[in-house]
Design a protein around this motif. Structure first.
Motif, short mmCIF file in Angstrom:
data_model
loop_
_atom_site.label_atom_id
_atom_site.label_comp_id
_atom_site.label_asym_id
_atom_site.label_seq_id
_atom_site.Cartn_x
_atom_site.Cartn_y
_atom_site.Cartn_z
N SER A 138 0.85 -1.18 0.00
CA SER A 138 0.00 0.00 0.00
C SER A 138 0.89 1.23 0.00
CB SER A 138 -0.88 0.00 1.25
OG SER A 138 -0.07 0.08 2.42
N GLU A 139 0.30 2.39 0.18
CA GLU A 139 1.11 3.60 0.31
C GLU A 139 1.92 3.56 1.60
OE1 GLU A 139 -1.30 7.07 0.05
OE2 GLU A 139 -1.85 6.76 -2.05
N GLU A 140 1.49 2.70 2.54
CA GLU A 140 2.16 2.64 3.84
C GLU A 140 3.23 1.56 3.91
OE1 GLU A 140 0.81 2.93 8.53
OE2 GLU A 140 -0.63 2.20 7.02
N PHE A 141 2.98 0.38 3.28
CA PHE A 141 3.90 -0.75 3.38
C PHE A 141 4.27 -1.29 2.00
CE2 PHE A 141 1.72 -0.84 7.48
CZ PHE A 141 2.79 -0.98 8.36
N THR A 142 5.53 -1.69 1.86
CA THR A 142 5.99 -2.36 0.64
C THR A 142 6.81 -3.57 1.04
OG1 THR A 142 6.14 -0.23 -0.50
CG2 THR A 142 7.20 -2.12 -1.55
N TYR A 143 6.47 -4.72 0.46
CA TYR A 143 7.18 -5.97 0.72
C TYR A 143 8.20 -6.22 -0.40
CZ TYR A 143 4.33 -7.59 4.63
OH TYR A 143 3.74 -7.72 5.87
N TYR A 144 9.38 -6.68 -0.02
CA TYR A 144 10.44 -6.98 -0.97
C TYR A 144 10.94 -8.41 -0.76
CZ TYR A 144 10.74 -1.95 -1.90
OH TYR A 144 10.46 -0.65 -2.26
N HIS A 156 6.62 3.02 5.10
CA HIS A 156 6.80 4.41 4.67
C HIS A 156 6.19 5.36 5.70
CE1 HIS A 156 8.11 2.81 0.83
NE2 HIS A 156 7.00 2.09 0.77
N HIS A 157 6.96 6.39 6.05
CA HIS A 157 6.54 7.33 7.09
C HIS A 157 6.19 6.56 8.37
CE1 HIS A 157 6.28 9.85 3.57
NE2 HIS A 157 5.27 9.14 3.10
N GLY A 158 7.01 5.57 8.68
CA GLY A 158 6.72 4.67 9.79
C GLY A 158 6.87 5.31 11.15
N LEU A 159 6.28 4.66 12.14
CA LEU A 159 6.29 5.17 13.50
C LEU A 159 7.48 4.61 14.27
CD1 LEU A 159 2.50 4.74 14.30
CD2 LEU A 159 3.67 6.85 13.67
N ASP A 160 8.07 5.44 15.12
CA ASP A 160 9.15 4.99 15.99
C ASP A 160 8.56 4.35 17.25
OD1 ASP A 160 11.26 5.78 14.37
OD2 ASP A 160 11.21 7.84 15.13
#
Length: 403
Positions: A138-144, A156-160
């Motif tokens: 999604s706009e928030e998560f990308t799997y590789y 992306h723009h993840g929380l600490d």
């Protein structure tokens, strides 16, 4: 001057009753290492600084001469660099293991059966990651997709403040309830882990694995979080060109961030079935074009995590019999050379995880070879007897270059 570091991951250990209260390093038949130790310099090095966890990330940064207190932001950013992921400053990378969990109905009550799902093949894993991408990207998560059971997720723009995300290889055989993400900010990660079980458990690849008597990769396990980092250029820092050879993304990532050559070897798996000969030949070939080669071999560490006593001993014997002679033959073509052999950390078979204990090292320089008749076996005990302790660990590489 040609220089090689042969890094035997997790080689150091504790005495075991099964080995007559000796360590794998002591009982393994390794005449080449023992000879180099006899004519070289032996000691201990504290690769894991106080306050840091004893991971291969921290320890290998130290051995390569990078102070983890300055450059370590987490394991996964290093692995992300290897895959070629361009992280933004507010991205968070996480290691995504494909693991085997037991089949209790309540996710929290499942047991972590295997942190690597019987070393699932990269091809099989790629298909499972593809399904997870369809579910979670999604706009928030990308799997590789990575290698075997080792993969990467970018938040992306993840929380600490995610809390301690437990490495799965530390909890093999344990009920996972006490080791799941607990912090409020990490709730979304736990949700994905739970959903992944329902996505993966009946996947055709896992059904085929079960039919073959193999463990299914029926869940993800997220850990090793961290933000992007950068490392000083290895050549500018040390005045010599360098290359890294490894089967694992962590070491490749360090090499890429340090602007070293990263050499791929077909059939390099990170376990006892790795292409030992291919890695040795790659090292010999690399010495023709660079001054320094960091050859990393993962097998002893994996055997330690799995409590495979005989295989850990065997892995050291293979390194000594198959890998080291090829390297030494290549080095002997040069007027002078240096080689250093050590583990990054200990992976005691009795514990099945890493420890922060100082680890033994040996350094050998052809032109400065001097026999020590008391140095018979290169192991933890002989290194301790020298009373030579290198602290902090990231200074060891300077001692090697200055040898």
């Amino acid at each position: 001057m040609k220089q090689v570091v042969l890094l035997c991951d997790g080689m150091a250990d504790y005495p075991l009753p099964e080995l007559d209260n000796q360590t794998p390093m002591t009982v393994a038949k390794k005449p080449n290492m023992n000879r180099l130790a006899r004519f070289g310099k032996v000691g201990l090095v504290q690769t894991v600084a106080e306050g840091l966890k004893p991971g291969s990330d921290v320890a290998n940064l130290s051995v390569m001469g990078y102070d983890p207190m300055l450059y370590y932001t987490g394991r996964s950013p290093l692995e992300a660099a290897s895959i070629g992921i361009q992280m933004q400053s507010d991205d968070i990378a996480m290691r995504c293991n494909l693991v085997t969990l037991s089949d209790e109905a309540d996710y929290d009550q499942k047991t972590l059966v295997d942190y690597c799902a019987d070393d699932i093949s990269t091809q099989e894993a790629r298909e499972l990651i593809k399904v997870l991408k369809e579910a979670f990207d999604s706009e928030e998560f990308t799997y590789y997709s990575g290698v075997s059971y080792r993969h990467c997720v970018i938040w992306h723009h993840g929380l600490d403040e995610l809390g301690d995300l437990t490495p799965p290889h530390d909890i093999t055989g344990r009920v996972i309830s006490d080791y799941l993400p607990k912090k409020q900010h990490a709730a979304i990660l736990l949700e994905m882990m739970k959903k992944s079980y329902h996505i993966l458990k009946d996947h055709p690849i896992n059904q085929q694995r079960i039919q073959k008597g193999l463990r299914p990769a029926n869940s993800i396990w997220l850990w090793g979080d961290g933000k992007s980092t950068c490392l000083p250029d290895f050549q500018q820092k040390n005045g010599c060109t360098g290359a890294v050879i490894s089967a694992v993304d962590l070491l490749k990532g360090i090499g890429k961030l340090a602007h070293m050559d990263v050499i791929e070897v077909e059939g390099a798996t990170g376990y006892l079935d790795t292409n030992f000969v291919g890695k040795a030949n790659a090292c010999a070939q690399a010495l023709k074009t660079v001054d320094f080669v960091y050859l990393h071999i993962e097998a002893p560490d994996e055997c330690g995590h799995r409590h495979e006593i005989e295989n850990k001993v065997k892995s050291l014997e293979i390194i000594d019999e198959v890998v080291l002679p090829v390297i030494l033959q290549a080095l002997e073509q040069y007027e002078d050379y240096k080689i250093m052999i050590l583990p990054d950390h200990a992976t005691p078979l009795a514990l099945k995880t890493h420890t922060s204990d100082p680890v033994p090292y040996l350094m050998y320089r052809k032109s400065k070879a001097k026999e020590d008749v008391n140095m018979v076996v290169f192991d933890e005990q002989s290194a301790a007897k020298t009373k030579d302790m290198v602290v902090p660990g990231y200074t060891l590489i300077d001692k090697f270059f200055q040898l």
